[in-house]
Design a protein around this motif. Structure first.
Motif, PDB file in Angstrom:
ATOM      1  N   THR A 334       1.059  -1.199  -0.016  1.00  0.00           N
ATOM      2  CA  THR A 334      -0.148  -0.012  -0.138  1.00  0.00           C
ATOM      3  C   THR A 334       0.836   1.253  -0.107  1.00  0.00           C
ATOM      4  OG1 THR A 334      -1.500  -1.218   1.444  1.00  0.00           O
ATOM      5  CG2 THR A 334      -2.223   1.143   1.136  1.00  0.00           C
ATOM      6  N   ILE A 335       0.493   2.037  -0.733  1.00  0.00           N
ATOM      7  CA  ILE A 335       1.396   3.419  -0.968  1.00  0.00           C
ATOM      8  C   ILE A 335       0.482   4.688  -0.704  1.00  0.00           C
ATOM      9  CG2 ILE A 335       3.196   4.878  -2.170  1.00  0.00           C
ATOM     10  CD1 ILE A 335       3.682   2.510  -3.814  1.00  0.00           C
ATOM     11  N   MET A 336       0.834   5.665   0.136  1.00  0.00           N
ATOM     12  CA  MET A 336       0.097   6.693   0.177  1.00  0.00           C
ATOM     13  C   MET A 336       0.814   7.927   0.036  1.00  0.00           C
ATOM     14  SD  MET A 336      -1.216   9.352   3.368  1.00  0.00           S
ATOM     15  CE  MET A 336       0.750   9.750   2.921  1.00  0.00           C
ATOM     16  N   LEU A 337       0.168   8.847  -0.659  1.00  0.00           N
ATOM     17  CA  LEU A 337       0.843  10.295  -1.339  1.00  0.00           C
ATOM     18  C   LEU A 337       0.008  11.207  -0.456  1.00  0.00           C
ATOM     19  CD1 LEU A 337       2.727  11.901  -3.154  1.00  0.00           C
ATOM     20  CD2 LEU A 337       1.004  11.464  -4.968  1.00  0.00           C
ATOM     21  N   ASN A 338       0.748  12.256  -0.086  1.00  0.00           N
ATOM     22  CA  ASN A 338       0.122  13.560   0.565  1.00  0.00           C
ATOM     23  C   ASN A 338      -0.271  14.568  -0.776  1.00  0.00           C
ATOM     24  OD1 ASN A 338      -0.600  12.890   3.285  1.00  0.00           O
ATOM     25  ND2 ASN A 338       1.530  13.727   3.895  1.00  0.00           N
ATOM     26  N   ILE A 339      -1.409  15.145  -0.564  1.00  0.00           N
ATOM     27  CA  ILE A 339      -1.363  16.270  -1.605  1.00  0.00           C
ATOM     28  C   ILE A 339      -1.467  17.394  -0.868  1.00  0.00           C
ATOM     29  CG2 ILE A 339      -3.147  17.202  -3.198  1.00  0.00           C
ATOM     30  CD1 ILE A 339      -4.533  14.550  -3.787  1.00  0.00           C
ATOM     31  N   LEU A 340      -0.278  18.139  -1.234  1.00  0.00           N
ATOM     32  CA  LEU A 340      -0.140  19.590  -0.484  1.00  0.00           C
ATOM     33  C   LEU A 340      -0.672  20.521  -1.352  1.00  0.00           C
ATOM     34  CD1 LEU A 340       3.484  19.148   0.965  1.00  0.00           C
ATOM     35  CD2 LEU A 340       1.413  18.267   2.063  1.00  0.00           C
ATOM     36  N   GLY A 341      -1.308  21.809  -0.927  1.00  0.00           N
ATOM     37  CA  GLY A 341      -1.803  22.987  -1.390  1.00  0.00           C
ATOM     38  C   GLY A 341      -0.627  23.180  -2.670  1.00  0.00           C
ATOM     39  N   GLY A 342      -0.922  23.631  -3.917  1.00  0.00           N
ATOM     40  CA  GLY A 342       0.073  23.977  -4.697  1.00  0.00           C
ATOM     41  C   GLY A 342       0.218  25.620  -5.113  1.00  0.00           C
ATOM     42  N   ALA A 343       0.775  26.019  -6.012  1.00  0.00           N
ATOM     43  CA  ALA A 343       0.966  27.438  -6.304  1.00  0.00           C
ATOM     44  C   ALA A 343      -0.115  28.200  -6.423  1.00  0.00           C
ATOM     45  CB  ALA A 343       2.056  27.395  -7.775  1.00  0.00           C
ATOM     46  N   SER A 344      -1.189  27.351  -7.287  1.00  0.00           N
ATOM     47  CA  SER A 344      -2.443  28.003  -7.447  1.00  0.00           C
ATOM     48  C   SER A 344      -3.420  27.234  -6.763  1.00  0.00           C
ATOM     49  CB  SER A 344      -2.972  28.231  -8.978  1.00  0.00           C
ATOM     50  OG  SER A 344      -3.320  26.872  -9.273  1.00  0.00           O
ATOM     51  N   LYS A 345      -4.895  27.938  -6.457  1.00  0.00           N
ATOM     52  CA  LYS A 345      -5.698  27.279  -5.768  1.00  0.00           C
ATOM     53  C   LYS A 345      -6.424  26.129  -6.234  1.00  0.00           C
ATOM     54  CE  LYS A 345      -7.142  30.620  -2.406  1.00  0.00           C
ATOM     55  NZ  LYS A 345      -6.162  30.373  -1.327  1.00  0.00           N
ATOM     56  N   SER A 346      -6.363  25.872  -7.546  1.00  0.00           N
ATOM     57  CA  SER A 346      -6.759  24.846  -8.324  1.00  0.00           C
ATOM     58  C   SER A 346      -5.683  23.738  -8.729  1.00  0.00           C
ATOM     59  CB  SER A 346      -7.685  25.332  -9.460  1.00  0.00           C
ATOM     60  OG  SER A 346      -6.857  25.974 -10.463  1.00  0.00           O
ATOM     61  N   ALA A 347      -4.453  23.947  -8.359  1.00  0.00           N
ATOM     62  CA  ALA A 347      -3.313  23.083  -8.835  1.00  0.00           C
ATOM     63  C   ALA A 347      -3.682  21.722  -8.859  1.00  0.00           C
ATOM     64  CB  ALA A 347      -2.042  23.601  -8.175  1.00  0.00           C
ATOM     65  N   HIS A 348      -4.291  21.267  -7.831  1.00  0.00           N
ATOM     66  CA  HIS A 348      -4.770  19.750  -7.450  1.00  0.00           C
ATOM     67  C   HIS A 348      -5.625  19.220  -8.326  1.00  0.00           C
ATOM     68  CE1 HIS A 348      -7.166  22.404  -4.785  1.00  0.00           C
ATOM     69  NE2 HIS A 348      -8.028  21.291  -4.889  1.00  0.00           N
ATOM     70  N   ASN A 349      -6.419  19.917  -9.215  1.00  0.00           N
ATOM     71  CA  ASN A 349      -7.677  19.399  -9.920  1.00  0.00           C
ATOM     72  C   ASN A 349      -7.185  18.165 -10.811  1.00  0.00           C
ATOM     73  OD1 ASN A 349      -9.277  21.090  -8.501  1.00  0.00           O
ATOM     74  ND2 ASN A 349      -9.573  22.407 -10.484  1.00  0.00           N
ATOM     75  N   GLU A 350      -6.242  18.417 -11.225  1.00  0.00           N
ATOM     76  CA  GLU A 350      -5.639  17.421 -12.345  1.00  0.00           C
ATOM     77  C   GLU A 350      -5.331  16.055 -11.543  1.00  0.00           C
ATOM     78  OE1 GLU A 350      -1.985  16.458 -15.215  1.00  0.00           O
ATOM     79  OE2 GLU A 350      -1.956  18.230 -14.294  1.00  0.00           O
ATOM     80  N   ILE A 351      -4.542  16.203 -10.480  1.00  0.00           N
ATOM     81  CA  ILE A 351      -4.255  15.032  -9.730  1.00  0.00           C
ATOM     82  C   ILE A 351      -5.437  14.344  -9.126  1.00  0.00           C
ATOM     83  CG2 ILE A 351      -3.736  16.025  -7.394  1.00  0.00           C
ATOM     84  CD1 ILE A 351      -1.329  14.184  -7.174  1.00  0.00           C
ATOM     85  N   MET A 352      -6.553  15.159  -9.083  1.00  0.00           N
ATOM     86  CA  MET A 352      -7.870  14.395  -8.208  1.00  0.00           C
ATOM     87  C   MET A 352      -8.388  13.791  -9.572  1.00  0.00           C
ATOM     88  SD  MET A 352      -9.130  17.571  -6.181  1.00  0.00           S
ATOM     89  CE  MET A 352     -11.154  16.869  -5.913  1.00  0.00           C
ATOM     90  N   LYS A 353      -8.439  14.052 -10.493  1.00  0.00           N
ATOM     91  CA  LYS A 353      -9.015  13.556 -11.844  1.00  0.00           C
ATOM     92  C   LYS A 353      -8.414  11.991 -12.009  1.00  0.00           C
ATOM     93  CE  LYS A 353     -10.487  17.589 -14.248  1.00  0.00           C
ATOM     94  NZ  LYS A 353      -9.888  18.291 -15.463  1.00  0.00           N
TER      95      LYS A 353
END
Ligand code: ATP
Ligand code: MG
Ligand code: MG
Length: 405
Positions: A334-353
């Motif tokens: 099992t591998i867990m990766l943290n998602i940290l807030g990026g340079a822009s507020k919507s930077a994490h949308n791509e990784i979520m998709k």
């Protein structure tokens, strides 16, 4: 469930605790700011808006519940001691005041010992658990120079209290770093730690099931030892089980973590951070008296017994026993990766998709506003081997690296 739990802190750990409590019919009342992540998944009307360091708010929470617990150790332990020892005054419908007993789990003594990292290290050393050599220091150049001279450079300067995600640590690489270190950590009680040249960082979640301290550690149960990878002192990745670690070291890590937790007071779940040294020796870094980032993987890896369920059942005195005092993972990797807030507020949308489209990935977003380097979610990948898990995780790691602030 008859007994209600009062939770100090309503961040993502509290949120996942509530997600585990809901199907068990366990009621959790939260003290934290309005609309905090835990309140978002727990639609009760009796939550308390306020701070978990405000004594009166903590008493207000205690009046409504049977057991108090924490999702963060930086709380007011004076009021927790008062509540645990004397109870809390409640007004009956006729206006008469009576004292109500409320349990505090884990014990305020444990939280007080752990929240001051120097006291914590001292406690562990006295209980035969090896930690990096450390010394309380004054915020003066002379004191730090003396430590550097005695222990060598680099060394780690640490704030004793209110430290998390490395905010409170300053690596002192040479004497010329001392002014910068003092400036960065000024006005905080400090201690210095000998540098640990570890080859890997490990973590073990331990469940403590009995109130009494036991010398043989029999009242503790361990999850597997996992490997944690930090970047800029913030946990980035967790590999469960730890990669390339012998069964012997895996067992020793679990035993050391159980011994350390066994020396503390009260019940609950604990995150134990360890350093694996080049010679194979293990050293304890620090303990968290609550669910821990390195234990998020248990939601998927131990589907019937996540760290959150263990927290709930242990403090309620309902924890079942496990053979060999170990909770096994259901997956080879099992591998867990943290998602940290990026340079822009919507930077994490791509990784979520991307994560949503992966059959072997579980996405957890915490409902927090995105700010640079803030933990806003995580992804867990389950696999039949570490090799295939790494291949699945690689594109996600590349995406988090690309969105970094
Ligand atoms: P957390 O978010 O885990 O509570 P924290 O702010 O309490 O973090 P520590 O766990 O003390 O900080 O340290 C953060 C990281 O810094 C460790 O995981 C490790 O990578 C590194 N570190 C800490 N102490 C030492 C040391 N003595 N020698 C070398 N590296 C260290
Ligand atoms: Mg810490
Ligand atoms: Mg730590």
């Amino acid at each position: 469930m008859e007994r209600t739990i009062g939770l100090l802190g309503g961040g993502q750990l509290g949120q996942m605790l509530c997600e585990a409590a809901n199907p068990l019919g366990i009621k959790v009342v939260i003290l934290d700011a309005e609309k905090s992540p835990a309140k978002q998944v727990n639609a009760k009307n009796d939550h308390i808006d306020g701070s978990f360091v405000d004594a009166e708010k903590i008493r207000e929470l205690a009046r409504q519940v049977d057991i108090l617990t924490v999702e963060i150790e930086h709380v007011d332990t004076v009021v927790l001691e008062e509540i645990a020892e004397y109870g809390v005054e409640v007004a009956r419908p006729d206006g008469k005041k009576v004292v109500k007993r409320v349990e505090v789990q884990p014990s305020w003594k444990t939280i007080r010992t752990i929240q001051d990292k120097f006291l914590q290290k001292d406690h562990l050393t006295k209980n035969g658990v090896q930690t990096a050599v450390s010394k309380a220091v004054q915020s003066t150049a002379e004191d730090l120079q003396a430590f550097g001279k005695e222990m060598g450079y680099p060394f780690m300067l640490k704030a004793r209290k209110d430290a998390y995600d490395g905010r409170g640590n300053y690596p002192v690489k040479s004497a010329s770093d001392i002014p910068g270190a003092l400036k960065a950590l000024k006005d905080r009680g400090l201690y210095a730690e000998k540098w640990a040249n570890f080859k890997m960082e490990l973590a073990v979640m331990v469940v403590k099931t009995e109130d009494s301290t036991s010398t043989d550690g029999s009242a503790t149960v361990a999850y597997p030892a996992v490997e944690t990878i930090h970047e800029d002192s913030i946990c980035k990745l967790v590999y469960a089980p730890a990669r390339g670690v012998s069964t012997k070291v895996q067992r020793e890590a679990q035993e050391l973590a159980r011994k350390a937790v066994g020396s503390l007071w009260g019940k609950g779940v604990f995150g134990v951070e360890l350093f694996l040294m080049p010679d194979g020796e293990l050293m304890l870094n620090e303990i968290a008296p609550r669910p821990h980032n390195s234990g998020h993987y248990t939601i998927e890896a131990c589907p019937t017994f996540s760290q959150y369920k263990s927290q709930l059942l242990s403090i309620l005195g309902l924890m079942p026993s496990f053979p060999d005092s170990r909770i096994p993972s259901m997956f080879p990797a099992t591998i867990m990766l943290n998602i940290l807030g990026g340079a822009s507020k919507s930077a994490h949308n791509e990784i979520m998709k991307h994560a949503i489209a992966m059959p072997r990935a579980a996405l957890h977003m915490y409902g927090k506003e995105s700010k640079p380097a803030r933990k806003i979610g995580h992804i867990t990948v389950v696999a039949d081997s570490m090799y295939s898990g790494e291949a699945l995780m690689q594109p996600l790691i590349s995406m988090t690296d690309a969105m970094r602030a």
